[in-house]
Design an enzyme around this catalytic site. Structure first.
Site, short mmCIF file in Angstrom:
data_model
loop_
_atom_site.label_atom_id
_atom_site.label_comp_id
_atom_site.label_asym_id
_atom_site.label_seq_id
_atom_site.Cartn_x
_atom_site.Cartn_y
_atom_site.Cartn_z
N ASP A 115 1.52 73.40 44.38
CA ASP A 115 0.96 72.05 44.47
C ASP A 115 1.85 70.96 43.89
O ASP A 115 1.36 69.95 43.38
CB ASP A 115 -0.41 72.02 43.77
N ASP A 175 -3.25 73.48 53.38
CA ASP A 175 -3.05 72.41 52.40
C ASP A 175 -1.58 72.24 52.02
O ASP A 175 -1.13 71.14 51.67
CB ASP A 175 -3.84 72.68 51.11
#
Length: 398
Positions: A115, A175
């Site tokens: 991330d 994502d």
């Protein structure tokens, strides 16, 4: 009625419409500022385990929930502050943005997560874009180097999660497309093409394996790390392995639109347009264009919406509208933004300072359902910025 009268009426209507848009934009920015002022007041009052929690994520039982820098959402609030600075040129927001960005700088070395884009690019990426500070530039480059260590040439993609080893061998989630922007930026900042090549490989592998024939996307693809072959196609946050999780579709739309911007490869533009077609031609897309949390959940009329997915979709559409003239992307993006601003927002003084309500984090685990989420606010503000730039004939990326 003569031609002169018709032209006068048309000019008057256009002028009134322009004035209404300016007032609307000013109102929404003012609301965002007021809510963020409240958020900054609420953060010191929130439960904070040994002072290790640094940024807001959501409301839990009506209380403000903070997260540590390692949380995947930690970069969104600093990013919001940078966006408010960009919107207002008020130095107050710049100083707050610097403060909250500093809290998560250590994440540039965190190789236990994919991330990096969400955490570092949403915060330090915007910081560097707006200030050209050398430290911010170095944070971006170091974070990109860290993220690159999670890339497998055998798989051709960046590993997403390290947890649940009993469930996945090499999971890649849709994502993860949003983290590629960090890599593209690192190549521009350094001239090192390795970051660019990793991003392109990941985008291509995801395009090959994540999508069904109708351009809906699986959430999780699990690969064999030794052979690079697909082992499973699953979901983690959607209704079922075969369903179209709304925020997953949003990530796909945003990710391939961004990849086209960075590479000018027409297959990425085609992919983004096909994903948009799936979203807006879906029979379960509501009239207000704020999707339910999953497009395929049974009894959908009784299910919660996901304002975060809508905000991501709107931001992506504003950009996508600049790459093709024969589309209705801009009207759709504007409609989503207006509906978020009027029907899915907190009133001034509510929600502990969040801007939007009615997002859905993970419905299957009954986590963060019908609550505000920091990333909904981030992409909402990004949508406001993009809408305003387009209205004023400015580049989205300056």
């Amino acid at each position: 009625m003569n031609i002169k009268q018709i032209l006068t009426i048309a000019i008057t209507i256009t002028t009134l419409s322009s004035c209404a848009q300016k007032l609307y934009f000013k109102k929404e920015v003012s609301h965002a500022e007021a809510q963020t002022d409240l958020m900054i007041q609420e953060i010191p009052k929130a439960d904070n385990k040994n002072g290790t929690l640094v940024t807001p994520r959501t409301l839990e039982g009506g209380n403000l929930k903070l997260v540590a820098s390692k949380d995947w959402t930690s970069g969104f609030f600093p990013g919001e502050l940078w966006y408010l600075y960009e919107l207002t040129k008020n130095d107050k927001w710049k100083q707050e943005a610097i403060k909250y960005s500093a809290f998560i700088e250590q994440e540039k070395f965190n190789d236990k997560t994919h991330d990096m884009g969400f955490k570092v690019y949403c915060s330090f990426g915007n910081a560097y874009r707006l200030t050209k500070n050398e430290n911010d530039k170095n944070v971006i480059i170091l974070a990109a180097k860290t993220l690159s260590t999670r890339f497998s040439p055998k798989v051709g993609a960046i590993r997403s999660w390290d947890h649940n080893d009993d469930k996945w061998d090499y999971p890649v989630i849709i994502d993860n497309m949003l983290n590629l922007e960090l890599l593209f930026e690192a190549t521009k900042l350094t001239g090192d093409s390795s970051f660019y090549k990793i991003a392109v490989s990941h985008a291509n592998t995801t395009m090959k394996n994540h999508f069904r024939s109708d351009y809906s996307t699986y959430h999780v693809i699990d690969y064999n790390p030794e052979t690079g072959l697909v082992e499973h196609k699953q979901t983690h946050q959607g209704y079922s392995d075969a369903s179209a999780w709304a925020r997953g579709q949003a990530w796909a739309l945003y990710g391939y639109t961004m990849c086209y911007r960075e590479t000018k490869d027409p297959k990425y533009l085609a992919q983004a347009k096909n994903v948009a077609s799936f979203i807006f031609n879906n029979k379960n897309m509501p009239a207000d264009l704020i999707p339910y949390w999953d497009f395929d959940v049974p009894n959908i009329q009784n299910e919660p919406r996901d304002a975060s997915a809508a905000a991501v979709i709107a931001s992506a559409l504003f950009e996508l509208s600049t790459y093709t003239k024969t589309n209705d992307y801009l009207p759709k993006a504007s409609k989503i933004l207006k509906n978020l601003s009027t029907n899915y927002n907190f009133k001034n003084g509510e929600g502990k300072g969040f801007i939007l309500n009615y997002s859905t984090g993970s419905k299957p685990s009954n986590s963060e359902v019908n609550v505000p989420l920091s990333y909904a606010d981030y992409y909402y503000l990004e949508s406001l910025i993009r809408a305003n730039k387009l209205k004023n004939n400015k580049s989205l990326f300056n």
